[in-house]
Design an enzyme around this catalytic site. Structure first.
Site, PDB file in Angstrom:
ATOM      1  CG  PHE A  25      -2.049  -0.902   1.196  1.00  0.00           C
ATOM      2  CD1 PHE A  25      -3.273  -0.511   0.685  1.00  0.00           C
ATOM      3  CD2 PHE A  25      -1.899  -2.203   1.649  1.00  0.00           C
ATOM      4  CE1 PHE A  25      -4.335  -1.395   0.628  1.00  0.00           C
ATOM      5  CE2 PHE A  25      -2.959  -3.102   1.595  1.00  0.00           C
ATOM      6  CZ  PHE A  25      -4.185  -2.692   1.086  1.00  0.00           C
ATOM      7  CG  ASP A  26       0.688   5.814  -1.796  1.00  0.00           C
ATOM      8  OD1 ASP A  26       1.807   6.279  -1.552  1.00  0.00           O
ATOM      9  OD2 ASP A  26      -0.363   6.495  -1.835  1.00  0.00           O
ATOM     10  CB  VAL A  27       1.134   5.317   3.602  1.00  0.00           C
ATOM     11  CG1 VAL A  27       0.507   5.865   4.882  1.00  0.00           C
ATOM     12  CG2 VAL A  27       1.584   3.866   3.804  1.00  0.00           C
TER      13      VAL A  27
END
Length: 252
Positions: A25-27
């Protein structure tokens, strides 16, 4: 199982969600509302100074300043960014306000659906954070998100930022150490520039969370040279998690 159709093409769902062991996941922007965090802090400074700002204008200026040649690591670089954009927004160009913008990161909120969706997804997959933010910022973000990650990679860990392939290679090496490969990963992100395009180029399966589906433009995220049609496309983490859950039910 169904998912929404990509804005400029229909994704080909070659694989089911159960075929992936990991979700990366990109955050910032996907799980954490960084645009809201930035505009809220700037609006507070503006109110104290007796002026008002346009949020979209502020984000456009932020985007330009953030990707200047002398940019530093995020979010420390927000102090420099503030000093660049303050005169354009009629805000006081004082370093203390740049520090305030940088430190506001510790109060940035997750999108309303992020924590619950991640908790649900963590029941079936190993979740890995991949963020261009530094580790100190991720520590705050993880608390907002309920500490759902099996592993996490930051700019401090990789020495670089997405979309640099080296960032992704660090994650590939990690899963390889566990006997797995990039084929076992579904990469989930909102940024076409930082994540969706490069993950496709590296041969990863990807899922685009189009957080700005109801807004024009790319906001605080740099616009990609070309649009990449994702393998999966949703406008929220809640819809994505629901689709994964439904898909897994169909296989039982």
């Amino acid at each position: 199982m169904s998912n929404s159709v990509a804005r400029r093409g229909e994704p080909v769902l070659a694989r089911g969600f159960s075929e992936f062991k990991y979700m990366t996941f990109d955050v910032v922007g996907t799980l954490i509302d960084f645009e809201g965090g930035i505009t809220s802090c700037l609006a507070g400074i503006a109110a104290e100074s007796g002026v008002s700002i346009d949020g979209e204008e502020a984000l456009a200026l932020y985007r330009q300043a953030r990707y200047m040649p002398d940019a530093g690591l995020f979010p420390d670089d927000l102090a420099r960014v503030y000093m660049v954009i303050a005169p354009r927004l009629a805000l006081p160009a004082e370093e203390k306000y740049g520090v305030r913008l940088r430190d506001s990161v510790s109060t940035w909120q997750g999108f309303p659906d992020s924590a619950a969706a991640l908790a649900d997804l963590a029941k079936s997959h190993k979740l890995i954070a991949m963020t261009n933010a530094r580790r100190w910022a991720l520590d705050h973000f993880e608390k907002q998100l309920g500490s759902p990650f099996f592993a996490a990679f930051t700019a401090d860990d990789t020495g670089t930022e997405k979309p640099d392939p080296a960032f992704f290679q660090a994650v590939f090496d990690f899963v390889a150490s566990r006997g797995d490969s990039k084929d076992d990963i579904l990469h989930v992100a909102q940024s076409q520039y930082h994540d969706i395009g490069i993950s496709r180029a590296l041969g990863m399966a990807n899922c685009w969370i189009e957080r700005r589906h109801a807004q024009k433009g790319y906001g605080g995220t740099i616009e990609p040279e070309r649009f990449t049609v994702p393998d999966y496309h949703f406008t929220s983490m809640a819809a994505f998690a629901a689709a994964v859950r439904e898909s897994l039910k169909e296989r039982t």
